[in-house]
Design an enzyme around this catalytic site. Structure first.
Site, PDB file in Angstrom:
ATOM      1  N   ALA A  11      30.561  51.742  43.736  1.00  0.00           N
ATOM      2  CA  ALA A  11      30.073  52.496  42.576  1.00  0.00           C
ATOM      3  C   ALA A  11      31.114  53.422  41.974  1.00  0.00           C
ATOM      4  O   ALA A  11      30.939  53.905  40.858  1.00  0.00           O
ATOM      5  CB  ALA A  11      28.827  53.281  42.975  1.00  0.00           C
ATOM      6  N   ARG A  97      41.722  34.445  44.289  1.00  0.00           N
ATOM      7  CA  ARG A  97      40.580  35.228  44.799  1.00  0.00           C
ATOM      8  C   ARG A  97      40.372  34.972  46.292  1.00  0.00           C
ATOM      9  O   ARG A  97      39.980  35.849  47.040  1.00  0.00           O
ATOM     10  CB  ARG A  97      39.314  34.880  44.021  1.00  0.00           C
ATOM     11  CG  ARG A  97      39.396  35.246  42.556  1.00  0.00           C
ATOM     12  CD  ARG A  97      38.121  34.830  41.851  1.00  0.00           C
ATOM     13  NE  ARG A  97      38.197  34.972  40.410  1.00  0.00           N
ATOM     14  CZ  ARG A  97      38.596  34.005  39.585  1.00  0.00           C
ATOM     15  NH1 ARG A  97      38.972  32.830  40.056  1.00  0.00           N
ATOM     16  NH2 ARG A  97      38.623  34.211  38.269  1.00  0.00           N
ATOM     17  N   VAL A 128      28.949  40.080  43.762  1.00  0.00           N
ATOM     18  CA  VAL A 128      29.987  40.107  42.722  1.00  0.00           C
ATOM     19  C   VAL A 128      31.384  40.167  43.352  1.00  0.00           C
ATOM     20  O   VAL A 128      32.320  39.508  42.883  1.00  0.00           O
ATOM     21  CB  VAL A 128      29.776  41.335  41.795  1.00  0.00           C
ATOM     22  CG1 VAL A 128      30.856  41.408  40.728  1.00  0.00           C
ATOM     23  CG2 VAL A 128      28.386  41.309  41.176  1.00  0.00           C
ATOM     24  N   GLY A 129      31.539  40.952  44.419  1.00  0.00           N
ATOM     25  CA  GLY A 129      32.854  41.124  45.069  1.00  0.00           C
ATOM     26  C   GLY A 129      33.426  39.771  45.480  1.00  0.00           C
ATOM     27  O   GLY A 129      32.702  38.904  45.995  1.00  0.00           O
ATOM     28  N   ASN A 130      34.702  39.579  45.261  1.00  0.00           N
ATOM     29  CA  ASN A 130      35.338  38.271  45.490  1.00  0.00           C
ATOM     30  C   ASN A 130      35.816  38.053  46.921  1.00  0.00           C
ATOM     31  O   ASN A 130      36.153  39.024  47.601  1.00  0.00           O
ATOM     32  CB  ASN A 130      36.532  38.123  44.543  1.00  0.00           C
ATOM     33  CG  ASN A 130      36.097  37.636  43.184  1.00  0.00           C
ATOM     34  OD1 ASN A 130      35.226  36.780  43.093  1.00  0.00           O
ATOM     35  ND2 ASN A 130      36.715  38.173  42.138  1.00  0.00           N
ATOM     36  N   ASP A 158      31.899  33.296  34.061  1.00  0.00           N
ATOM     37  CA  ASP A 158      32.527  32.008  33.733  1.00  0.00           C
ATOM     38  C   ASP A 158      31.748  31.304  32.620  1.00  0.00           C
ATOM     39  O   ASP A 158      32.325  30.732  31.698  1.00  0.00           O
ATOM     40  CB  ASP A 158      32.562  31.127  34.991  1.00  0.00           C
ATOM     41  CG  ASP A 158      33.207  31.864  36.152  1.00  0.00           C
ATOM     42  OD1 ASP A 158      34.427  32.023  36.139  1.00  0.00           O
ATOM     43  OD2 ASP A 158      32.480  32.321  37.054  1.00  0.00           O
ATOM     44  N   HIS A 186      33.482  30.261  41.940  1.00  0.00           N
ATOM     45  CA  HIS A 186      34.097  31.187  40.971  1.00  0.00           C
ATOM     46  C   HIS A 186      35.583  31.257  41.311  1.00  0.00           C
ATOM     47  O   HIS A 186      36.044  32.174  42.005  1.00  0.00           O
ATOM     48  CB  HIS A 186      33.433  32.568  41.077  1.00  0.00           C
ATOM     49  CG  HIS A 186      34.100  33.611  40.235  1.00  0.00           C
ATOM     50  ND1 HIS A 186      34.199  33.534  38.871  1.00  0.00           N
ATOM     51  CD2 HIS A 186      34.743  34.762  40.576  1.00  0.00           C
ATOM     52  CE1 HIS A 186      34.855  34.590  38.407  1.00  0.00           C
ATOM     53  NE2 HIS A 186      35.202  35.338  39.424  1.00  0.00           N
TER      54      HIS A 186
HETATM   55  P1  NAD Z   1      37.745  48.399  42.110  1.00  0.00           P
HETATM   56  O1  NAD Z   1      38.850  48.404  43.104  1.00  0.00           O
HETATM   57  O2  NAD Z   1      37.922  49.111  40.832  1.00  0.00           O
HETATM   58  O3  NAD Z   1      36.430  48.985  42.798  1.00  0.00           O
HETATM   59  C1  NAD Z   1      35.989  48.518  44.027  1.00  0.00           C
HETATM   60  C2  NAD Z   1      35.247  49.665  44.672  1.00  0.00           C
HETATM   61  O4  NAD Z   1      34.651  49.167  45.857  1.00  0.00           O
HETATM   62  C3  NAD Z   1      36.161  50.843  45.070  1.00  0.00           C
HETATM   63  O5  NAD Z   1      35.619  52.066  44.562  1.00  0.00           O
HETATM   64  C4  NAD Z   1      36.138  50.807  46.588  1.00  0.00           C
HETATM   65  O6  NAD Z   1      36.274  52.087  47.172  1.00  0.00           O
HETATM   66  C5  NAD Z   1      34.745  50.192  46.820  1.00  0.00           C
HETATM   67  N1  NAD Z   1      34.553  49.664  48.160  1.00  0.00           N
HETATM   68  C6  NAD Z   1      35.435  49.066  48.976  1.00  0.00           C
HETATM   69  N2  NAD Z   1      34.864  48.788  50.162  1.00  0.00           N
HETATM   70  C7  NAD Z   1      33.580  49.204  50.079  1.00  0.00           C
HETATM   71  C8  NAD Z   1      32.502  49.203  50.982  1.00  0.00           C
HETATM   72  N3  NAD Z   1      32.613  48.722  52.212  1.00  0.00           N
HETATM   73  N4  NAD Z   1      31.315  49.711  50.570  1.00  0.00           N
HETATM   74  C9  NAD Z   1      31.181  50.234  49.329  1.00  0.00           C
HETATM   75  N5  NAD Z   1      32.179  50.273  48.432  1.00  0.00           N
HETATM   76  C10 NAD Z   1      33.369  49.768  48.806  1.00  0.00           C
HETATM   77  O7  NAD Z   1      37.341  46.861  41.859  1.00  0.00           O
HETATM   78  P2  NAD Z   1      36.440  46.268  40.692  1.00  0.00           P
HETATM   79  O8  NAD Z   1      37.331  45.914  39.554  1.00  0.00           O
HETATM   80  O9  NAD Z   1      35.246  47.101  40.453  1.00  0.00           O
HETATM   81  O10 NAD Z   1      36.028  44.859  41.364  1.00  0.00           O
HETATM   82  C11 NAD Z   1      35.165  44.832  42.471  1.00  0.00           C
HETATM   83  C12 NAD Z   1      35.083  43.408  43.023  1.00  0.00           C
HETATM   84  O11 NAD Z   1      34.494  42.535  42.058  1.00  0.00           O
HETATM   85  C13 NAD Z   1      36.450  42.789  43.357  1.00  0.00           C
HETATM   86  O12 NAD Z   1      36.338  42.052  44.567  1.00  0.00           O
HETATM   87  C14 NAD Z   1      36.694  41.863  42.197  1.00  0.00           C
HETATM   88  O13 NAD Z   1      37.576  40.811  42.529  1.00  0.00           O
HETATM   89  C15 NAD Z   1      35.288  41.363  41.962  1.00  0.00           C
HETATM   90  N6  NAD Z   1      35.042  40.716  40.670  1.00  0.00           N
HETATM   91  C16 NAD Z   1      34.201  39.661  40.665  1.00  0.00           C
HETATM   92  C17 NAD Z   1      33.904  39.022  39.484  1.00  0.00           C
HETATM   93  C18 NAD Z   1      32.986  37.822  39.474  1.00  0.00           C
HETATM   94  O14 NAD Z   1      32.812  37.212  38.411  1.00  0.00           O
HETATM   95  N7  NAD Z   1      32.380  37.444  40.584  1.00  0.00           N
HETATM   96  C19 NAD Z   1      34.449  39.483  38.286  1.00  0.00           C
HETATM   97  C20 NAD Z   1      35.292  40.577  38.314  1.00  0.00           C
HETATM   98  C21 NAD Z   1      35.603  41.195  39.530  1.00  0.00           C
HETATM   99  C1  LMR Z   2      37.473  37.390  37.099  1.00  0.00           C
HETATM  100  O1  LMR Z   2      37.165  36.206  37.038  1.00  0.00           O
HETATM  101  O2  LMR Z   2      37.896  38.019  36.117  1.00  0.00           O
HETATM  102  C2  LMR Z   2      37.318  38.136  38.409  1.00  0.00           C
HETATM  103  O3  LMR Z   2      36.891  37.287  39.417  1.00  0.00           O
HETATM  104  C3  LMR Z   2      38.531  38.888  38.791  1.00  0.00           C
HETATM  105  C4  LMR Z   2      39.644  37.968  39.237  1.00  0.00           C
HETATM  106  O4  LMR Z   2      40.184  38.164  40.333  1.00  0.00           O
HETATM  107  O5  LMR Z   2      39.995  37.060  38.482  1.00  0.00           O
END
Ligand code: NAD
Ligand code: LMR
Length: 323
Positions: A11, A97, A128-130, A158, A186
């Site tokens: 968050a 990823r 969401v996290g990759n 996507d 993804h």
């Molecule tokens: P970011 O680094 O800005 O934020 C991630 C946050 O997660 C940080 O504040 C960190 O402290 C927190 N975090 C880490 N471990 C944690 C835990 N155990 N519990 C709670 N919080 C924790 O990254 P972001 O840009 O917000 O991206 C977050 C994730 O989403 C990444 O893995 C990114 O690759 C992924 N992502 C996925 C998609 C998708 O389409 N699936 C798209 C974009 C980004």
């Molecule tokens: C995206 O598709 O933009 C996210 O999954 C972030 C990345 O690592 O590409």
């Protein structure tokens, strides 16, 4: 007044900084629903998270009931209706990823176990996290008391990218593009599929599109869009990712007239290996979904479906200790 509790992890991060405000100002829920918001991040992010809370308060949202900021997953997840698992490490330039897989797997394993203990059994979880699909599989394996169909991974980014690129190609507004789905992971093996897409409810546009454009331009552009964003921003997509999470969340709650793509647990649909989180074409109605089973798979399409399936099997092998 209806109440709805939503937990968002990561968050204090970039996606959440857009996502939280989209949800609180948006229209996913009825106007009389008040949100009990739980924001989770790690202890090191405590100060930033407090700042995010102050900004939320400054918005004076009608939709907000209470905000809890915490670094304790059990506090965040207790009795939750919806959990958005965003918190994880993002990739940087030059990474795939899947390079994040072992760094992030333990987060989803630990959080899955806690969710299983403290959340409502009806909780809906969006991962969401990759690498999002395989992290969803880890969550699913560690939440035996939660129905598998309550867990999905984000593919809407996507799908949105693919629709936007096609709409520019045909010179029509993006809202005219329907039935465009994305299959598989993804990742760069995903298969954005325009073979059943429609523009203004017709597939006549396909006669005007050259096969080379589909295979040599459109598909690779969608597959590599995440890396293209990182190349330009120096950071991974955040606002567009948050917008896609909002769209995904909205169709889960309210349903959709269009075809949708989400990573869901497979059970031999389209002859794809069971027990993977693989994006399939779905019809979503309020609180449930059906897989669209009627799509004919050509030989060429099977090559794409198998490549992304193989990648997901390999990812599953890598995280087997977490399953
Ligand atoms: P970011 O680094 O800005 O934020 C991630 C946050 O997660 C940080 O504040 C960190 O402290 C927190 N975090 C880490 N471990 C944690 C835990 N155990 N519990 C709670 N919080 C924790 O990254 P972001 O840009 O917000 O991206 C977050 C994730 O989403 C990444 O893995 C990114 O690759 C992924 N992502 C996925 C998609 C998708 O389409 N699936 C798209 C974009 C980004
Ligand atoms: C995206 O598709 O933009 C996210 O999954 C972030 C990345 O690592 O590409």
């Amino acid at each position: 007044m209806n109440k709805c509790s939503i937990a968002i992890t990561g968050a204090a991060g970039n996606i959440a900084y857009s996502l939280i405000f989209r949800i609180l100002s948006g229209s996913i829920f009825m106007p009389d629903t008040k949100i009990d918001l739980r924001l989770l991040d790690i202890p090191d992010a405590k100060k930033i998270l407090h700042g995010v809370k102050l900004e939320i308060e400054d918005c004076a949202f009608n939709s907000l009931d209470t905000i809890t900021v915490t670094d304790k997953p059990d506090v965040a997840f207790t009795d939750c209706d919806y959990i958005l698992l965003v918190g994880a490490k993002p990739r940087s330039k030059g990474m795939q990823r899947s390079d994040l897989i072992l760094d992030n797997a333990h987060i989803f394993c630990d959080q899955g176990k806690i969710i299983n203990k403290v959340s409502k059994k009806s909780v809906k979880i969006i991962v969401v996290g990759n690498p999002a699909n395989t992290n969803a599989l880890i969550v699913c394996s560690n939440t035996p008391d939660i129905p598998n169909e309550n867990i999905s991974s984000l593919m809407r980014l996507d799908q949105n990218r693919a629709k936007s690129i096609l709409s520019s190609k045909v010179g029509q507004h993006v809202s005219c593009v329907t039935k465009l789905v994305v299959w598989g992971n993804h990742s760069t093996t995903q298969y954005p599929d325009i073979s059943h897409a429609q523009i203004n409810n017709s597939n006549n546009f396909l006669d005007t599109i050259d096969e080379h454009w589909i295979h040599d331009d459109f598909i690779p552009r969608v597959q590599k869009r995440g890396a293209e964003i990182i190349e330009h921003r120096g950071l991974s997509s955040a606002a567009s990712a948050a917008s896609a999470v909002y769209d995904h969340f909205n169709v889960l709650v309210n349903g959709s007239d269009d075809w949708e793509s989400m990573g869901i647990l497979t059970s031999n649909n389209y002859s794809i290996t069971s027990n993977l989180f693989y994006s399939l074409p779905l019809k979503i109605s309020k609180n449930s979904f059906d897989i669209i089973e009627s799509i004919e798979v050509s030989e060429k399409m099977r090559t794409y479906l198998s490549a992304t399936e193989k990648e997901l099997i390999d990812e599953r092998d890598t995280v087997k200790e977490f399953l």
